[in-house]
Write a protein that holds these residues in place. Structure first.
Motif, PDB file in Angstrom:
ATOM      1  N   SER A   1       0.819  -1.213   0.000  1.00 43.34           N
ATOM      2  CA  SER A   1       0.000   0.000   0.000  1.00 43.34           C
ATOM      3  C   SER A   1       0.853   1.264   0.000  1.00 43.34           C
ATOM      4  N   ASN A   2       2.106   1.127   0.442  1.00 48.94           N
ATOM      5  CA  ASN A   2       3.021   2.276   0.471  1.00 48.94           C
ATOM      6  C   ASN A   2       4.408   1.773   0.077  1.00 48.94           C
ATOM      7  N   TYR A   3       4.772   1.976  -1.200  1.00 50.86           N
ATOM      8  CA  TYR A   3       5.995   1.382  -1.743  1.00 50.86           C
ATOM      9  C   TYR A   3       7.041   2.444  -2.041  1.00 50.86           C
ATOM     10  N   LYS A   4       8.284   2.144  -1.653  1.00 46.13           N
ATOM     11  CA  LYS A   4       9.442   2.944  -2.037  1.00 46.13           C
ATOM     12  C   LYS A   4      10.535   1.978  -2.474  1.00 46.13           C
ATOM     13  N   GLY A   5      11.013   2.129  -3.710  1.00 48.37           N
ATOM     14  CA  GLY A   5      12.045   1.216  -4.172  1.00 48.37           C
ATOM     15  C   GLY A   5      12.177   1.209  -5.679  1.00 48.37           C
ATOM     16  N   ILE A   6      12.716   0.095  -6.193  1.00 52.68           N
ATOM     17  CA  ILE A   6      12.968  -0.057  -7.623  1.00 52.68           C
ATOM     18  C   ILE A   6      11.649  -0.147  -8.384  1.00 52.68           C
ATOM     19  N   CYS A   7      11.576   0.531  -9.499  1.00 57.18           N
ATOM     20  CA  CYS A   7      10.396   0.494 -10.358  1.00 57.18           C
ATOM     21  C   CYS A   7      10.787  -0.025 -11.739  1.00 57.18           C
ATOM     22  N   PRO A   8       9.866  -0.617 -12.500  1.00 54.38           N
ATOM     23  CA  PRO A   8       8.431  -0.738 -12.261  1.00 54.38           C
ATOM     24  C   PRO A   8       8.108  -1.656 -11.077  1.00 54.38           C
ATOM     25  N   VAL A   9       6.927  -1.445 -10.513  1.00 56.01           N
ATOM     26  CA  VAL A   9       6.444  -2.262  -9.412  1.00 56.01           C
ATOM     27  C   VAL A   9       4.974  -2.591  -9.669  1.00 56.01           C
ATOM     28  N   THR A  10       4.565  -3.760  -9.240  1.00 49.40           N
ATOM     29  CA  THR A  10       3.171  -4.179  -9.377  1.00 49.40           C
ATOM     30  C   THR A  10       2.506  -4.157  -8.011  1.00 49.40           C
ATOM     31  N   VAL A  11       1.419  -3.406  -7.909  1.00 49.12           N
ATOM     32  CA  VAL A  11       0.615  -3.368  -6.687  1.00 49.12           C
ATOM     33  C   VAL A  11      -0.539  -4.348  -6.864  1.00 49.12           C
ATOM     34  N   ASN A  12      -0.672  -5.260  -5.930  1.00 47.64           N
ATOM     35  CA  ASN A  12      -1.725  -6.275  -5.984  1.00 47.64           C
ATOM     36  C   ASN A  12      -2.906  -5.856  -5.116  1.00 47.64           C
ATOM     37  N   PHE A  13      -4.087  -5.934  -5.692  1.00 48.89           N
ATOM     38  CA  PHE A  13      -5.314  -5.642  -4.958  1.00 48.89           C
ATOM     39  C   PHE A  13      -6.095  -6.949  -4.832  1.00 48.89           C
ATOM     40  N   GLU A  14      -6.290  -7.379  -3.606  1.00 45.43           N
ATOM     41  CA  GLU A  14      -6.977  -8.639  -3.355  1.00 45.43           C
ATOM     42  C   GLU A  14      -8.044  -8.438  -2.285  1.00 45.43           C
ATOM     43  N   GLY A  15      -9.106  -9.201  -2.424  1.00 48.86           N
ATOM     44  CA  GLY A  15     -10.177  -9.105  -1.447  1.00 48.86           C
ATOM     45  C   GLY A  15     -11.238 -10.140  -1.714  1.00 48.86           C
ATOM     46  N   GLU A  16     -12.407  -9.902  -1.162  1.00 53.21           N
ATOM     47  CA  GLU A  16     -13.510 -10.836  -1.353  1.00 53.21           C
ATOM     48  C   GLU A  16     -14.829 -10.087  -1.362  1.00 53.21           C
ATOM     49  N   ILE A  17     -15.781 -10.685  -2.044  1.00 50.83           N
ATOM     50  CA  ILE A  17     -17.152 -10.180  -2.075  1.00 50.83           C
ATOM     51  C   ILE A  17     -18.047 -11.282  -1.522  1.00 50.83           C
ATOM     52  N   SER A  18     -18.870 -10.944  -0.548  1.00 49.06           N
ATOM     53  CA  SER A  18     -19.814 -11.904   0.017  1.00 49.06           C
ATOM     54  C   SER A  18     -21.234 -11.367  -0.134  1.00 49.06           C
ATOM     55  N   VAL A  19     -22.183 -12.286  -0.290  1.00 45.67           N
ATOM     56  CA  VAL A  19     -23.585 -11.914  -0.461  1.00 45.67           C
ATOM     57  C   VAL A  19     -24.434 -12.698   0.526  1.00 45.67           C
ATOM     58  N   SER A  20     -25.648 -12.232   0.719  1.00 50.08           N
ATOM     59  CA  SER A  20     -26.529 -12.863   1.701  1.00 50.08           C
ATOM     60  C   SER A  20     -27.391 -13.965   1.100  1.00 50.08           C
ATOM     61  N   LYS A  21     -27.417 -14.061  -0.234  1.00 49.87           N
ATOM     62  CA  LYS A  21     -28.209 -15.115  -0.866  1.00 49.87           C
ATOM     63  C   LYS A  21     -27.620 -15.437  -2.230  1.00 49.87           C
ATOM     64  N   LYS A  22     -28.014 -16.564  -2.785  1.00 51.73           N
ATOM     65  CA  LYS A  22     -27.492 -17.017  -4.068  1.00 51.73           C
ATOM     66  C   LYS A  22     -27.883 -16.046  -5.181  1.00 51.73           C
ATOM     67  N   CYS A  23     -26.907 -15.743  -6.039  1.00 56.48           N
ATOM     68  CA  CYS A  23     -27.174 -14.839  -7.153  1.00 56.48           C
ATOM     69  C   CYS A  23     -25.972 -14.837  -8.087  1.00 56.48           C
ATOM     70  N   LYS A  24     -26.123 -14.179  -9.212  1.00 52.23           N
ATOM     71  CA  LYS A  24     -24.999 -13.858 -10.078  1.00 52.23           C
ATOM     72  C   LYS A  24     -24.754 -12.361  -9.981  1.00 52.23           C
ATOM     73  N   LEU A  25     -23.510 -12.000  -9.759  1.00 52.10           N
ATOM     74  CA  LEU A  25     -23.164 -10.609  -9.468  1.00 52.10           C
ATOM     75  C   LEU A  25     -22.209 -10.078 -10.526  1.00 52.10           C
ATOM     76  N   GLN A  26     -22.506  -8.895 -11.032  1.00 52.61           N
ATOM     77  CA  GLN A  26     -21.631  -8.220 -11.985  1.00 52.61           C
ATOM     78  C   GLN A  26     -20.893  -7.087 -11.280  1.00 52.61           C
ATOM     79  N   TYR A  27     -19.584  -7.022 -11.519  1.00 54.94           N
ATOM     80  CA  TYR A  27     -18.795  -5.975 -10.886  1.00 54.94           C
ATOM     81  C   TYR A  27     -17.638  -5.590 -11.797  1.00 54.94           C
ATOM     82  N   ARG A  28     -16.987  -4.494 -11.465  1.00 55.11           N
ATOM     83  CA  ARG A  28     -15.751  -4.110 -12.137  1.00 55.11           C
ATOM     84  C   ARG A  28     -14.915  -3.270 -11.183  1.00 55.11           C
ATOM     85  N   PHE A  29     -13.617  -3.271 -11.434  1.00 58.87           N
ATOM     86  CA  PHE A  29     -12.717  -2.435 -10.655  1.00 58.87           C
ATOM     87  C   PHE A  29     -12.732  -1.014 -11.218  1.00 58.87           C
ATOM     88  N   LEU A  30     -12.608  -0.051 -10.341  1.00 64.41           N
ATOM     89  CA  LEU A  30     -12.455   1.356 -10.708  1.00 64.41           C
ATOM     90  C   LEU A  30     -11.051   1.799 -10.325  1.00 64.41           C
TER      91      LEU A  30
END
Length: 271
Positions: free
Chosen positions: A52-81
């Motif tokens: 989240s806070n990088y100082k060093g040799i570039c190029p560098v790849t920042v990884n964004f990882e997480g999870e989405i949970s829902v309260s019932k069965k469905c198909k969900l459409q999403y996108r990163f911004l």
């Protein structure tokens, strides 16, 4: 409160003409049902940046990882911004078997950057997650091995006729297994060899060319505009058919000898 409002609206319809009363009550029933479905779909999102806070040799790849949970069965459409405004593809998650799914995205930069990434839910409800900030401070040293590395997986037909259109008759996938984004390059479908009796004018015969605007590390992409076909004047016989990524050598890669995927094909005389 919602029930009281509905009861008052419902009672008000009783003073309407009969045909209008029935029509308005049907509309209210549909509205109540839609709101009920919407309220039942609870969505929770967790997302973090590493680093989240990088100082060093570039190029560098920042990884964004997480999870989405829902309260019932469905198909969900999403996108990163992204804070740079890059339009990311819409993804679909299937929650029919489990109510939690992992999501991930990578952002590679070779410049100083203070940015953010978020997730936008498009359906079954519309919502946006909070912005996840990150910071990159490059020290001005670019690692020599940090480069794109493009590979292609290809399986075409075992035989084809002269002039035959190959669209829909092959499987193809381009991947970037390197550490840096590759931009604006081409992929060719090529036949190699010559089965004619006369001297070969060329042993390389381009069947079609597609364009790829961007391939991020770890990303699989398809070329746009690729409509390959067998040359009409190619002599029948045995050839090799290949998918050749970065065919015009526009991308400097960490490996340049893994850009082709080939197999044999028999060209038949057009009936």
């Amino acid at each position: 409160m919602f029930r009281i409002m509905v009861n008052k609206i419902w009672a008000g319809f009783n003073s309407c003409p009969l045909f209008l009363e029935k029509k308005m009550k049907n509309i209210l029933i549909i509205l109540i049902f839609s709101l009920g479905i919407r309220a039942e779909t609870l969505i929770n999102i967790n997302l973090s940046a590493n680093p989240s806070n990088y100082k060093g040799i570039c190029p560098v790849t920042v990884n964004f990882e997480g999870e989405i949970s829902v309260s019932k069965k469905c198909k969900l459409q999403y996108r990163f911004l992204r804070s740079d405004g890059k339009v990311m593809p819409v993804e679909v998650l299937d929650f029919s078997k489990k109510l939690v799914n992992n999501v991930k995205m990578q952002w590679t930069t070779q410049n100083d950057l203070d940015g953010w990434v978020s997730i936008e839910i498009l359906s079954p409800v519309s919502m946006k997650y909070k912005k996840v900030p990150f910071s990159v401070k490059c020290l001005g040293i670019v690692g020599p091995k940090v480069m794109p590395d493009l590979i292609v997986k290809f399986q075409g037909p075992s035989s084809a006729y002269q002039s035959e259109n190959l669209s829909g008759k092959y499987k193809l996938l381009v991947s970037n297994i390197g550490d840096l984004e590759a931009k604006n390059f081409y992929l060719d479908i090529v036949l190699y060899g010559w089965a004619g009796r006369e001297s070969a004018p060329s042993k390389e015969h381009i069947c079609g060319r597609g364009f790829i605007s961007s391939s991020n590390p770890g990303e699989d992409v398809q070329p746009a505009g690729l409509m390959p076909s067998i040359p009409p004047d190619l002599p029948p016989g045995e050839y090799d058919i290949c998918a050749f990524v970065d065919s015009t050598d526009l991308i400097k890669e960490s490996k340049e000898d893994n850009n082709k995927s080939c197999h044999s094909i028999k060209i038949l005389e057009k009936k």
